[in-house]
Design an enzyme around this catalytic site. Sequence first.
Site, short mmCIF file in Angstrom:
data_model
loop_
_atom_site.label_atom_id
_atom_site.label_comp_id
_atom_site.label_asym_id
_atom_site.label_seq_id
_atom_site.Cartn_x
_atom_site.Cartn_y
_atom_site.Cartn_z
N LEU A 198 3.26 5.22 -28.35
CA LEU A 198 2.83 6.32 -27.70
C LEU A 198 1.40 6.15 -26.06
CD1 LEU A 198 2.69 9.36 -26.62
CD2 LEU A 198 1.17 10.24 -28.48
N ASP A 199 1.86 6.44 -25.06
CA ASP A 199 0.89 5.56 -24.39
C ASP A 199 0.10 4.11 -24.48
OD1 ASP A 199 0.71 8.28 -22.65
OD2 ASP A 199 -0.44 8.92 -24.22
N GLU A 200 0.77 3.81 -24.51
CA GLU A 200 0.39 1.64 -25.10
C GLU A 200 1.79 0.97 -23.89
OE1 GLU A 200 0.21 0.50 -28.73
OE2 GLU A 200 -1.65 2.42 -28.77
#
Length: 284
Positions: free
Chosen positions: A227-229
């Site tokens: 997530l969000d990486e």
Amino acid sequence: MKRTFRLILDCPDQVGIVTRVGEMITRNGGWISEAAHHSDEDSNRFFSRFEIQADSLPFGIEELREKFKPMIEEYQMNLRLVDSGTPKKVVLMASKGSHCLSDLLDRWRSGDLDCEISCVISNHTDMQGLVEWYGIPYHHVVIDKDNKAPGFAQVEGLVDEYDADCIVLARYMQILPQALCEKYRHQVINIHHSFLPSFIGAKPYHQASRRGVKLIGATCHYVTEQLDEGPIIDQDVARVTHSDKVEDLVRLGKDVEKTVLARGLRDHLEDRILVHGNKTVVFS
């Protein structure tokens, strides 16, 4: 805009790559209107992007691709050729927030984004009137919090039905399942506030205000199962002070979010992004 053939490549770095590629193009009468290169010293890898005026060549893109095959083998290249005359098909996904979605729709309508917006998918109906005003199909797909698989199966079916080249999460407040992240790798673009991981969860601007931050910002990135990486495409910030209220932070944050998302999408549409591991080379 003049129609061009975009040539995007990466390969192990060595002397003479630019010369060989340039000679191949010019020997066939090709007019190079734009060229950019980058050597990554850590990985010893070379990245490049050329734009060739399509009408300067006596043949089409398929024959050009054939002419590069020996060089691809010799230099162990990953090489893509893209015809700018074929706009990419984009599916937008949104929830209740309108700022990113309405900004992208307006940029598309004004011709600032050269693409075909095939449809908008949302887990709410709030944006339906806005989207249909633009003449774009709107699909309301419910994501049941207790059983998300059927909803995401419907989303996957719509993306495949529209043969999308790119999916943009314009403040779509659901986490895509791992299978979709893997299937559409480096095709899904997301935007989030740059406070992560400092201010995770609800109301990040309220959290930031309580901490007295002096910078707020946003990050545009490709979606991965982490997530969000995913690989970062673009970022920007805005300065704030002690006198700014939470409402000011939210307003300024929205401005940064929509600008960064639009820039990131434009770079993707123009084939300016090369992904290397979890990093990007962006020839803006």
